[in-house]
Design a protein around this motif. Sequence first.
Motif, PDB file in Angstrom:
ATOM      1  N   ILE A   3      34.989  42.522  44.295  1.00 18.22           N
ATOM      2  CA  ILE A   3      36.077  41.617  43.922  1.00 18.22           C
ATOM      3  C   ILE A   3      37.261  42.481  43.527  1.00 18.22           C
ATOM      4  N   VAL A   4      38.397  42.194  44.121  1.00 21.38           N
ATOM      5  CA  VAL A   4      39.602  42.982  43.884  1.00 21.38           C
ATOM      6  C   VAL A   4      40.642  42.084  43.229  1.00 21.38           C
ATOM      7  N   SER A   5      41.191  42.542  42.118  1.00 21.36           N
ATOM      8  CA  SER A   5      42.208  41.770  41.407  1.00 21.36           C
ATOM      9  C   SER A   5      43.593  42.204  41.858  1.00 21.36           C
ATOM     10  N   PHE A   6      44.476  41.234  42.034  1.00 19.28           N
ATOM     11  CA  PHE A   6      45.875  41.574  42.330  1.00 19.28           C
ATOM     12  C   PHE A   6      46.801  40.787  41.417  1.00 19.28           C
ATOM     13  N   ASP A   7      46.475  40.848  40.135  1.00 16.35           N
ATOM     14  CA  ASP A   7      47.296  40.206  39.113  1.00 16.35           C
ATOM     15  C   ASP A   7      48.694  40.798  39.098  1.00 16.35           C
ATOM     16  N   ALA A   8      49.639  40.020  38.607  1.00 11.55           N
ATOM     17  CA  ALA A   8      51.009  40.514  38.447  1.00 11.55           C
ATOM     18  C   ALA A   8      50.974  41.767  37.582  1.00 11.55           C
ATOM     19  N   GLY A   9      51.802  42.717  37.909  1.00  7.26           N
ATOM     20  CA  GLY A   9      51.855  43.967  37.162  1.00  7.26           C
ATOM     21  C   GLY A   9      51.051  45.069  37.811  1.00  7.26           C
TER      22      GLY A   9
END
Length: 106
Positions: A3-9
């Motif tokens: 699972i890869v996160s691409f949250d803002a920042g």
Amino acid sequence: MEIVSFDAGAGRAVEAFGSAGVSAQALFRGETVAVTVLRVAAGGEIGRHPAPVDQLLVVVEGHGFVRGGDGEAEAVRAGQAVVWRAGEEHVTRAVEDITAVAIEMA
């Protein structure tokens, strides 16, 4: 599975080609495909440059304008995608913060 996160920042600032207000986060790199999350802040721009390979830009949030090889500005918004062919010069400018997924196909 991963699972890869691409949250803002997340991601790195992009300034190439005179770009401003842009960040990029690589999600996947393979031999024939690359997937990157791009964020363009309102008023920001991914500067004019040629597509190194065929590219699909899927806008998932926000809106702005794109210009292809003909130089004509066309509105683009969440829920739309843009295709640029290898070698085509193009620009992306955000009116409202844009989050997009760029898929490059070799």
